[in-house]
Design a protein around this motif. Structure first.
Motif, PDB file in Angstrom:
ATOM      1  N   GLY A  16      61.678 -16.061 -98.795  1.00  0.00           N
ATOM      2  CA  GLY A  16      60.920 -16.720 -99.984  1.00  0.00           C
ATOM      3  C   GLY A  16      59.405 -15.921-100.001  1.00  0.00           C
ATOM      4  O   GLY A  16      59.053 -15.668-101.076  1.00  0.00           O
ATOM      5  N   ALA A  17      58.876 -15.942 -98.889  1.00  0.00           N
ATOM      6  CA  ALA A  17      57.425 -15.310 -98.799  1.00  0.00           C
ATOM      7  C   ALA A  17      57.521 -13.585 -99.137  1.00  0.00           C
ATOM      8  O   ALA A  17      56.818 -13.235-100.125  1.00  0.00           O
ATOM      9  N   ALA A  18      58.591 -13.047 -98.758  1.00  0.00           N
ATOM     10  CA  ALA A  18      58.896 -11.591 -99.246  1.00  0.00           C
ATOM     11  C   ALA A  18      59.265 -11.462-100.931  1.00  0.00           C
ATOM     12  O   ALA A  18      58.606 -10.786-101.485  1.00  0.00           O
ATOM     13  N   THR A  19      59.861 -12.449-101.282  1.00  0.00           N
ATOM     14  CA  THR A  19      60.387 -12.759-102.669  1.00  0.00           C
ATOM     15  C   THR A  19      59.007 -12.725-103.598  1.00  0.00           C
ATOM     16  O   THR A  19      58.878 -12.217-104.541  1.00  0.00           O
ATOM     17  N   HIS A  20      58.148 -13.702-102.956  1.00  0.00           N
ATOM     18  CA  HIS A  20      56.784 -13.705-103.923  1.00  0.00           C
ATOM     19  C   HIS A  20      55.951 -12.381-103.797  1.00  0.00           C
ATOM     20  O   HIS A  20      55.487 -12.089-104.837  1.00  0.00           O
ATOM     21  N   LEU A  21      55.806 -11.726-102.571  1.00  0.00           N
ATOM     22  CA  LEU A  21      55.087 -10.438-102.404  1.00  0.00           C
ATOM     23  C   LEU A  21      55.833  -9.361-103.160  1.00  0.00           C
ATOM     24  O   LEU A  21      55.103  -8.554-103.689  1.00  0.00           O
ATOM     25  N   VAL A  22      57.083  -9.137-103.403  1.00  0.00           N
ATOM     26  CA  VAL A  22      57.634  -7.975-103.684  1.00  0.00           C
ATOM     27  C   VAL A  22      58.176  -8.276-105.235  1.00  0.00           C
ATOM     28  O   VAL A  22      58.087  -7.248-105.948  1.00  0.00           O
ATOM     29  N   LEU A  23      58.815  -9.464-105.482  1.00  0.00           N
ATOM     30  CA  LEU A  23      59.497  -9.555-106.867  1.00  0.00           C
ATOM     31  C   LEU A  23      58.785 -10.082-108.125  1.00  0.00           C
ATOM     32  O   LEU A  23      58.851 -10.141-108.923  1.00  0.00           O
ATOM     33  N   ILE A  24      58.351 -11.632-107.507  1.00  0.00           N
ATOM     34  CA  ILE A  24      57.757 -12.499-108.625  1.00  0.00           C
ATOM     35  C   ILE A  24      56.337 -12.621-108.471  1.00  0.00           C
ATOM     36  O   ILE A  24      55.907 -13.225-109.700  1.00  0.00           O
ATOM     37  N   GLY A  25      55.591 -12.294-107.707  1.00  0.00           N
ATOM     38  CA  GLY A  25      54.236 -12.520-107.458  1.00  0.00           C
ATOM     39  C   GLY A  25      53.935 -13.828-107.192  1.00  0.00           C
ATOM     40  O   GLY A  25      54.574 -14.710-106.808  1.00  0.00           O
ATOM     41  N   GLY A  26      52.915 -14.098-107.525  1.00  0.00           N
ATOM     42  CA  GLY A  26      52.362 -15.513-107.176  1.00  0.00           C
ATOM     43  C   GLY A  26      52.043 -15.580-105.360  1.00  0.00           C
ATOM     44  O   GLY A  26      52.243 -14.771-104.767  1.00  0.00           O
ATOM     45  N   SER A  27      51.470 -16.842-105.200  1.00  0.00           N
ATOM     46  CA  SER A  27      50.944 -17.178-103.769  1.00  0.00           C
ATOM     47  C   SER A  27      52.179 -17.186-102.797  1.00  0.00           C
ATOM     48  O   SER A  27      53.029 -18.169-103.012  1.00  0.00           O
ATOM     49  N   PRO A  28      52.327 -16.305-101.573  1.00  0.00           N
ATOM     50  CA  PRO A  28      53.325 -16.539-100.811  1.00  0.00           C
ATOM     51  C   PRO A  28      52.764 -17.563 -99.663  1.00  0.00           C
ATOM     52  O   PRO A  28      53.382 -18.060 -98.878  1.00  0.00           O
TER      53      PRO A  28
END
Length: 130
Positions: A92-104
């Motif tokens: 989930g954190a990786a998804t925020h960092l790499v794909l969708i932005g927003g705070s992980p």
């Protein structure tokens, strides 16, 4: 008993209560998040559209989160629930960092709490438990 027999480690009453409190908090959090995903809350649909894997992935994630929440609440499976949810939050954190932005940060905090529960509940060889 052999040295390969697994046992849980002894813990004080306060430590057990802290771990149970975190387990309950995590179960409520992941249960709510998983339910929102399965119910098709518009924000969840938008997030999974942004991820780009399709809405089937929202359903899988929702079932994983609810399943992990249930595992956390069952004494014999708390370790597995914590481990499953910790790994889920790494992704989930990786998804925020790499794909969708927003705070992980929320995913990182939930992942760390889940990892803490898994670590506290990990099975240990009986020879080391004493």
């Amino acid at each position: 008993m052999t040295s390969s027999t697994l046992s849980s480690r002894p813990a004080s009453r306060v430590q057990r209560r802290i771990v149970w409190g975190i387990r309950i908090l995590l179960a409520l959090t992941f249960g709510a998040a998983g339910t929102a995903k399965l119910a098709g809350v518009p924000q969840m649909v938008q997030v999974f559209d942004a991820i780009g894997f399709g809405q089937w992935f929202r359903y899988v994630t929702g079932f994983v989160e609810i399943g992990g929440a249930v595992l956390l609440l069952v004494p014999a499976t708390g370790f597995l629930g914590g481990l499953l949810l910790a790994v889920t939050m790494v992704f989930g954190a990786a998804t925020h960092l790499v794909l969708i932005g927003g705070s992980p940060v929320p995913a990182i905090v939930l992942g760390l709490l889940s990892a803490f529960v898994a670590w506290r509940l990990r099975p240990v060889p009986a020879a080391r438990a004493a």
